[in-house]
Design an enzyme around this catalytic site. Structure first.
Site, PDB file in Angstrom:
ATOM      1  CG  ASP A  87      27.807   1.145  17.555  1.00 14.15           C
ATOM      2  OD1 ASP A  87      28.067   1.368  16.360  1.00 14.15           O
ATOM      3  OD2 ASP A  87      26.872   0.426  17.935  1.00 14.15           O
ATOM      4  CG  ASP A 112      24.517  -2.287  21.014  1.00 14.21           C
ATOM      5  OD1 ASP A 112      25.230  -1.979  20.034  1.00 14.21           O
ATOM      6  OD2 ASP A 112      23.282  -2.433  20.937  1.00 14.21           O
ATOM      7  CG  ASP A 156      30.012  -2.085  18.671  1.00 13.83           C
ATOM      8  OD1 ASP A 156      30.443  -1.459  17.691  1.00 13.83           O
ATOM      9  OD2 ASP A 156      28.817  -2.060  19.025  1.00 13.83           O
TER      10      ASP A 156
END
Length: 725
Positions: free
Chosen positions: A414, A613, A617
């Site tokens: 990410d 995080d 996700d």
């Protein structure tokens, strides 16, 4: 802009995890599914149970103390037996007693060693038979009982034995010294093994011991009162003075200081703390003084959750453990069968006294084949690796995660909060001709003080860093999708995007090219106008973490393909990817699409690790073969991942992958040690080489070799603590 309330912001290093089990519970290091309310032995393998939870200031393990005491007393009693048997080899004079008297003396000395010193092994061996779970203590108990029981009958009722059991002078062969020394050596092995297992939890106990015993609570009258840490409740106001430890996790309310958080994050530079900043329990306050609000206490603090996650992970089973389990399932019955076959062969074809030799061979085979080294091979390496990982800021949820990580060939990342800081920051200030940076930033910050735009805090922070005076705007108006306008000391000001400037007929030609170049670098560009004239523009971006590029390069060196998977727009994502040399960018995806992308990669045969995080996700983290969460992220992300990076630093992935390789290599070394030992030891113990070389192993030497094999596995596993990563 109004910042979110502290309670709505994820705590720094927040680790979501199920509540820890009760204190006082015990579990087996080889079979974590076994949980008892007190100490004892595992019903499956017979190993000593250990506490589920590490506790601060805990004394020595009672099992360790007991085994050490039994060993020393048994060793003192076994020494005269050993000297009597082997004294002639080293020139010691023989005792001038009759054979009958010596036999009874041996019985008296050996009995407390076998029946008291070896009692735990006899009990565990009997339980293994009753539970139909044959293990190492089955062989130890059976071998010791046969040697001791045979010798007792030979002393008390020697007339029961036929001549084939008698040696030179028609005397019975006794094996009291073998039974006693076997028990003593096994006790030594157990003591050393327990001490090594205790060392694997020392890092966790050291962390727990860092927490202060007391806190300074501020009561309703504003006075300080010292209370025990256990008495602190959520919502309490606590004062932390210079040089003291932060008692629990919470939010700073008044004052400020620099806090040393190295015990959690590994960062040696103290972190500046101001009102609304998060503070972590057990970290060390610097020279300042502050008042904080307790938000997380007891088992909910970051420190307690780290300890719980690591302790749980240490006791989890790696898939490679299945190999040892499958072998152990048939190994013990095979050893017993081998001992009976060897005894039968010696009883029929062996030298005189044949029956006595048959007993010795059977006992030796049973003792030397104890699979304790095989059983320890995987759990010891996993336990040491988990502790090592915790020390470098890498928490493995279970043993499977540490085994799987080494296989990863594709790392999906990410962007926000993983590759970048996750906090927008002013990265460039460009005043128009005739204007200054100070005026540009001061006016923009004055307008943004009343804004709820996500980037407003970055503008205000930039003004504070430059110690600029930020006034108050009147007639403030937020225009959705454009920006804000207001009156500042009689000056009509506007701050927003290019569309706002166009709507207000403000000419931006002088800085159009500069703005476009900033956008290509991944910056969000905002224009400021005053009284209809352009004052300048400000670029805001989410800064890339300083370690991200180095981590990406290191993963490339490991042969891992790096993919960025983000919901951000493609222009910003590609700008970040270009700086970090990322192989592929997948941008503009929704949370439910992220998991689809992970599945697509897996369908293509890729072994995928996903690092993120945020809440968005979590599904992808759970879908990937290995989910990696930033410890600075949300609870749901951490709960969905197999690996947590406490510091939120991607370089931790590199260290974790290297630790994974080292751990599996260490486990394989342990298994080879155990297999080679048993493969070589059993034939020698059975007397296969006696016709050719005259080799016949003593039961005492078999016990020493068995203990040595376990110790060698433990020592090899402990090497993981010092291997460079």
């Amino acid at each position: 802009m109004t910042s979110p309330s502290p309670s709505s912001v994820p705590a720094h290093g927040q680790l979501g995890a199920p509540h820890p089990p009760r204190a006082g519970q015990y579990t087996c290091p080889m079979h974590p599914q076994i949980v008892r309310d007190g100490p004892g032995a595992c019903p499956l393998c017979g190993m000593a149970l250990e506490p589920v939870l590490a506790t601060a200031g805990a004394g020595e393990d009672p099992e360790l103390v007991d085994m050490r005491r039994r060993f020393w007393i048994s060793a003192l009693l076994s020494l005269p037996l050993l000297l009597h048997t082997m004294g002639g080899m080293v020139g010691l004079p023989e005792v001038a007693w009759s054979a009958r008297t010596l036999s009874w003396a041996e019985l008296v000395i050996a009995t407390p060693v076998v029946l008291w010193g070896g009692w735990p092994f006899l009990v565990r061996g009997a339980r293994s038979v009753a539970n139909r779970s044959l293990n190492m203590f089955t062989l130890i108990g059976l071998g010791t009982a046969v040697a001791y029981g045979y010798s007792v009958v030979a002393v008390v009722r020697p007339e029961l034995f036929p001549p084939s059991f008698r040696g030179v002078g028609a005397e019975m062969e006794l094996y009291f010294e073998a039974a006693a020394v076997i028990v003593t050596l096994v006790l030594l092995g157990q003591w050393l093994e327990l001490r090594a297992r205790t060392q694997t939890g020392n890092a966790l106990r050291s962390l727990l011991n860092l927490a202060p015993a007391h806190a300074r609570r501020v009561n309703l009258a504003g006075e300080d009162e010292e209370v025990a840490l256990a008495a602190v409740a959520v919502g309490d106001r606590l004062r932390v003075r210079p040089g003291e430890k932060v008692p629990v996790d919470g939010v700073l309310l008044e004052g400020g200081s620099a806090v040393d958080e190295s015990m959690v994050t590994g960062e040696s530079i103290p972190v500046e703390k101001h009102p609304d900043d998060r503070v972590i329990g057990a970290t060390l306050n610097g020279q300042g003084s502050f008042v904080m609000r307790a938000d997380r206490v007891g088992s909910d603090t970051l420190l307690s959750r780290i300890v719980h996650l690591v302790a749980t992970a240490q006791r989890s089973r790696a898939p490679i453990q299945g190999l040892a389990d499958r072998v152990a399932a048939w190994f013990v019955p095979a050893v017993i069968a081998s001992a009976l076959m060897a005894a039968a062969v010696w009883a029929v074809w062996g030298p005189e006294p044949r029956a006595a030799h048959a007993v010795v061979v059977a006992v030796t085979v049973l003792i030397i084949a104890c699979p304790c080294a095989l059983g320890l091979a995987t759990p010891m390496s996993i336990m040491v690796a988990m502790g090592r990982g915790a020390g470098i800021g890498v928490l493995f949820r279970n043993a499977e995660a540490i085994e799987q990580l080494r296989k990863v060939d594709t790392l999906v990342l990410d962007k926000t909060g993983t590759l970048t800081e996750g906090r927008p920051k002013v990265v460039r200030i460009v005043p128009a001709p005739g204007q200054t940076e100070e005026r540009l930033v001061a006016l923009a910050a004055t307008l943004e003080r009343g804004s709820e735009h996500p980037l407003a805090s970055a503008i205000v922070a930039a003004a504070n860093e430059r110690k600029l005076t930020v006034g108050a705007a009147t007639n403030f108006e937020a225009r959705a999708g454009l920006g804000v306008v207001g009156l500042i000391d009689g000056t009509q000001a506007a701050f927003g995007n290019a569309e706002l400037m166009t709507a207000l007929s403000v000419a931006t030609d002088a800085l159009v090219e500069t703005a476009e170049a900033m956008r290509k670098d991944g910056q969000t560009v905002m224009f400021l106008a005053a009284d209809g004239r352009l004052v300048g523009l400000i670029g805001v971006a989410d800064p890339i973490k300083g370690t991200s590029l180095e981590a990406v390069r290191a993963m490339h060196a490991e042969g891992v393909r790096i993919i960025m998977l983000t919901g951000d727009n493609r222009t910003t994502a590609e700008a970040v990817a270009a700086q970090l040399q990322i192989d592929e960018v997948i941008a503009g995806v929704l949370p439910e699409q992220k998991i689809d992308e992970i599945r697509r990669l897996q369908a293509d045969g890729r072994f995928v690790a996903m690092a993120g995080d945020g809440v968005n996700d979590a599904p992808a983290l759970a879908q990937a073969q290995v989910g990696i969460a930033m410890g600075t992220g949300t609870d749901v992300a951490v709960e969905s991942a197999g690996v947590t990076l406490v510091k939120g630093d991607l370089s931790g992935i590199v260290r974790a992958k290297r630790l994974s390789h080292l751990t599996i290599r260490n486990i394989k070394q342990n298994l080879v040690l155990a297999f080679i030992y048993n493969a070589a030891g059993i034939p020698v113990a059975a007397g296969v080489f006696y016709p050719l070389f005259g080799w016949l192993l003593s039961p005492m030497l078999a016990a020493a070799a068995m203990s040595l094999s376990s110790i060698s596995v433990v020592v090899n596993a402990l090497r993981l603590r010092t291997r460079p990563i």
